[in-house]
Each structure stands twice: as C-alpha cells, then as structure tokens.
Motif scaffolding. Structure first.
Motif, PDB file in Angstrom:
ATOM      1  N   LYS A  56     -54.347   1.777 -26.443  1.00 38.58           N
ATOM      2  CA  LYS A  56     -55.191   0.788 -27.111  1.00 38.58           C
ATOM      3  C   LYS A  56     -56.193   0.312 -25.904  1.00 38.58           C
ATOM      4  CE  LYS A  56     -55.392  -3.400 -29.663  1.00 38.58           C
ATOM      5  NZ  LYS A  56     -56.765  -3.774 -28.999  1.00 38.58           N
ATOM      6  N   SER A  57     -55.551  -0.423 -24.900  1.00 38.20           N
ATOM      7  CA  SER A  57     -56.394  -0.771 -23.738  1.00 38.20           C
ATOM      8  C   SER A  57     -57.531   0.076 -23.164  1.00 38.20           C
ATOM      9  CB  SER A  57     -55.602  -1.065 -22.573  1.00 38.20           C
ATOM     10  OG  SER A  57     -56.357  -1.646 -21.274  1.00 38.20           O
ATOM     11  N   MET A  58     -57.020   1.413 -22.913  1.00 41.19           N
ATOM     12  CA  MET A  58     -58.085   2.559 -22.728  1.00 41.19           C
ATOM     13  C   MET A  58     -58.996   2.857 -23.685  1.00 41.19           C
ATOM     14  SD  MET A  58     -55.174   5.358 -20.809  1.00 41.19           S
ATOM     15  CE  MET A  58     -55.857   6.428 -21.876  1.00 41.19           C
ATOM     16  N   ARG A  59     -58.429   2.803 -25.124  1.00 40.39           N
ATOM     17  CA  ARG A  59     -59.628   3.002 -26.169  1.00 40.39           C
ATOM     18  C   ARG A  59     -60.558   1.969 -26.133  1.00 40.39           C
ATOM     19  NH1 ARG A  59     -56.241   4.208 -30.131  1.00 40.39           N
ATOM     20  NH2 ARG A  59     -56.331   5.960 -30.169  1.00 40.39           N
ATOM     21  N   ASP A  60     -60.144   0.699 -25.970  1.00 35.75           N
ATOM     22  CA  ASP A  60     -61.165  -0.409 -25.839  1.00 35.75           C
ATOM     23  C   ASP A  60     -61.987  -0.582 -24.826  1.00 35.75           C
ATOM     24  OD1 ASP A  60     -59.798  -1.243 -28.319  1.00 35.75           O
ATOM     25  OD2 ASP A  60     -58.624  -2.580 -27.364  1.00 35.75           O
ATOM     26  N   SER A  61     -61.620   0.148 -23.585  1.00 35.69           N
ATOM     27  CA  SER A  61     -62.385  -0.063 -22.220  1.00 35.69           C
ATOM     28  C   SER A  61     -63.223   1.199 -21.964  1.00 35.69           C
ATOM     29  CB  SER A  61     -61.529  -0.720 -21.330  1.00 35.69           C
ATOM     30  OG  SER A  61     -60.477   0.336 -21.021  1.00 35.69           O
ATOM     31  N   LEU A  62     -62.620   2.319 -22.484  1.00 34.09           N
ATOM     32  CA  LEU A  62     -63.202   3.792 -21.785  1.00 34.09           C
ATOM     33  C   LEU A  62     -64.462   4.277 -22.968  1.00 34.09           C
ATOM     34  CD1 LEU A  62     -60.326   5.281 -20.270  1.00 34.09           C
ATOM     35  CD2 LEU A  62     -62.076   4.088 -19.098  1.00 34.09           C
ATOM     36  N   PRO A  63     -65.254   4.940 -22.508  1.00 36.16           N
ATOM     37  CA  PRO A  63     -66.041   5.687 -23.293  1.00 36.16           C
ATOM     38  C   PRO A  63     -65.256   6.987 -23.946  1.00 36.16           C
ATOM     39  CG  PRO A  63     -67.097   5.826 -21.058  1.00 36.16           C
ATOM     40  CD  PRO A  63     -65.913   5.110 -21.089  1.00 36.16           C
ATOM     41  N   PRO A  64     -65.700   7.316 -25.102  1.00 36.95           N
ATOM     42  CA  PRO A  64     -64.713   8.311 -25.910  1.00 36.95           C
ATOM     43  C   PRO A  64     -64.407   9.767 -24.885  1.00 36.95           C
ATOM     44  CG  PRO A  64     -66.512   7.582 -27.224  1.00 36.95           C
ATOM     45  CD  PRO A  64     -66.914   7.019 -25.988  1.00 36.95           C
ATOM     46  N   ASP A  65     -65.410  10.072 -24.332  1.00 39.38           N
ATOM     47  CA  ASP A  65     -65.103  11.426 -23.623  1.00 39.38           C
ATOM     48  C   ASP A  65     -64.021  11.116 -22.303  1.00 39.38           C
ATOM     49  OD1 ASP A  65     -67.151  10.079 -22.347  1.00 39.38           O
ATOM     50  OD2 ASP A  65     -67.783  11.881 -21.192  1.00 39.38           O
ATOM     51  N   GLU A  66     -64.111   9.893 -21.757  1.00 40.31           N
ATOM     52  CA  GLU A  66     -63.204   9.765 -20.392  1.00 40.31           C
ATOM     53  C   GLU A  66     -61.967   9.298 -21.373  1.00 40.31           C
ATOM     54  OE1 GLU A  66     -63.228   6.422 -17.192  1.00 40.31           O
ATOM     55  OE2 GLU A  66     -65.082   7.014 -17.847  1.00 40.31           O
ATOM     56  N   PHE A  67     -61.939   8.623 -22.361  1.00 44.16           N
ATOM     57  CA  PHE A  67     -60.640   8.253 -23.160  1.00 44.16           C
ATOM     58  C   PHE A  67     -59.830   9.446 -23.279  1.00 44.16           C
ATOM     59  CE2 PHE A  67     -58.417   7.741 -27.228  1.00 44.16           C
ATOM     60  CZ  PHE A  67     -57.491   7.069 -26.839  1.00 44.16           C
ATOM     61  N   GLU A  68     -60.572  10.495 -23.735  1.00 36.59           N
ATOM     62  CA  GLU A  68     -59.690  11.502 -24.243  1.00 36.59           C
ATOM     63  C   GLU A  68     -59.125  12.289 -23.206  1.00 36.59           C
ATOM     64  OE1 GLU A  68     -58.777  12.739 -27.243  1.00 36.59           O
ATOM     65  OE2 GLU A  68     -60.059  11.148 -28.136  1.00 36.59           O
ATOM     66  N   ALA A  69     -59.918  12.369 -21.846  1.00 34.58           N
ATOM     67  CA  ALA A  69     -59.318  12.652 -20.654  1.00 34.58           C
ATOM     68  C   ALA A  69     -58.020  12.037 -20.044  1.00 34.58           C
ATOM     69  CB  ALA A  69     -60.492  12.903 -19.407  1.00 34.58           C
ATOM     70  N   GLN A  70     -58.318  10.709 -20.300  1.00 30.94           N
ATOM     71  CA  GLN A  70     -57.246   9.889 -19.749  1.00 30.94           C
ATOM     72  C   GLN A  70     -56.057   9.807 -20.683  1.00 30.94           C
ATOM     73  OE1 GLN A  70     -56.886   7.891 -16.989  1.00 30.94           O
ATOM     74  NE2 GLN A  70     -58.970   8.927 -16.079  1.00 30.94           N
ATOM     75  N   LEU A  71     -56.370  10.119 -22.013  1.00 31.72           N
ATOM     76  CA  LEU A  71     -55.199  10.081 -22.982  1.00 31.72           C
ATOM     77  C   LEU A  71     -54.185  11.410 -22.772  1.00 31.72           C
ATOM     78  CD1 LEU A  71     -53.676   8.827 -25.305  1.00 31.72           C
ATOM     79  CD2 LEU A  71     -55.195  10.174 -26.854  1.00 31.72           C
ATOM     80  N   ALA A  72     -55.112  12.587 -22.481  1.00 39.88           N
ATOM     81  CA  ALA A  72     -54.394  14.059 -22.212  1.00 39.88           C
ATOM     82  C   ALA A  72     -53.395  13.704 -21.048  1.00 39.88           C
ATOM     83  CB  ALA A  72     -55.436  15.032 -21.865  1.00 39.88           C
ATOM     84  N   ALA A  73     -53.862  12.932 -19.766  1.00 39.46           N
ATOM     85  CA  ALA A  73     -53.019  12.840 -18.656  1.00 39.46           C
ATOM     86  C   ALA A  73     -51.984  11.769 -18.883  1.00 39.46           C
ATOM     87  CB  ALA A  73     -54.098  12.121 -17.626  1.00 39.46           C
TER      88      ALA A  73
END
Length: 168
Positions: free
Chosen positions: A111-128
């Motif tokens: 949730k914190s990543m979704r709120d603070s990162l742009p969508p493309d960067e969020f997807e990369a971080q989520l995969a990690a």
C-alpha cells in the motif's frame, strides 16, 4: 570472563525482548515505519550492556587492565547472546504469537509503495518484493536476518566500547 559475558548478555537479551514486546503490544497502532525506528532504538539500548559488560570485566575481574582484543571479545560475546535471543523471539513472534504479522507487513508495504511510486516503478518494486516474500516467511531466514542485524549493531558498539575502555 564467562560470568560477565553471560550476565551482561542476559541483561541485553532480556532488555531487547521486553522492549520489543512492549513496543509491539503497547504501540500497536503506530505505523510499521515508526515501529521499525523504535525497534532499532531498542536494539541500541539493549546493546548498551556491551559497554557496561566490558567496563565491569575490566574493573572487577581484570584488575583495571584490558587490551583491545580482550575487550572486543567480551563485547562480541555479549552481542551474540543478545542477537540469538532476539532471533529466537522474532521466530516465536511471527510463528506463534502473531502468525499474521508477515502478511500484514507485506500488505502495508505494498500500500505504501502504491501510494508513493509511479505505476511503472510500483510494478517493478512489487515484482521484487513478491520474489522475496517466501524467503522472508521462512523462520530460519527470519531468525538469521534478525540475529545478524542485532549482531552487526552489537559488533559496532563492541568496537567503539573496546576503543574507549582499553587500558594497559
């Protein structure tokens, strides 16, 4: 030396466990990031017994003399006891006392990543973090990570304390 190491290692272990449990159950409503800061502060406070253990050994058991190597050895052993105790507490906590903790922490992180990162960067971080999720859920890995974190901080405190307290 054994007596001092076990006594101050026990004090450090007891302190880190009590502070962890007090902070978790007493400040449960705080964010995970705030709890993390409190956790690191608890580690440093409990590892303060490294300094006092080395000082006690020098003054009471070693007749006021202490070289750097012996001081570092005492500090590292006290840190090791504290680190193992915290690693065991972490496994007990995540496996028995709060088995849903890892999932709650994961969800809060996403949730914190979704709120603070742009969508493309969020997807990369989520995969990690998805790839690391299973590893962090392993109690042996969790024990090792938590114990190593405390031990590294304890080693640094041991180095500083040995430098301060050494006397020829």
């Amino acid at each position: 030396m054994k007596k001092t190491v076990f006594r101050y290692g026990f004090y450090g272990a007891l302190t880190i466990c009590l502070l962890f449990l007090i902070s978790w159950y007493g400040f449960r409503d705080l964010s995970f990031s705030t709890q993390e800061v409190i956790g690191y502060a608890s580690m440093v406070i409990s590892l303060g017994f490294v300094y006092f253990g080395i000082k006690h050994f020098r003054d009471k058991e070693n007749h006021g003399k202490l070289n750097f190597k012996k001081a570092l050895t005492v500090g590292v052993l006290i840190s090791l006891i504290t680190a193992v105790a915290f690693g065991l507490l972490d496994v007990l906590f995540t496996e028995v006392l709060e088995p849903e903790f890892m999932e709650e922490y994961y969800e809060a992180t996403v949730k914190s990543m979704r709120d603070s990162l742009p969508p493309d960067e969020f997807e990369a971080q989520l995969a990690a973090i998805e790839s690391q999720k299973e590893m962090f859920s392993n109690p042996i890995f969790s024990f090792g990570l938590m114990a190593m974190t405390v031990f590294v901080i304890g080693f640094i405190i041991s180095l500083i304390s040995a430098l301060i307290l050494q006397q020829k």
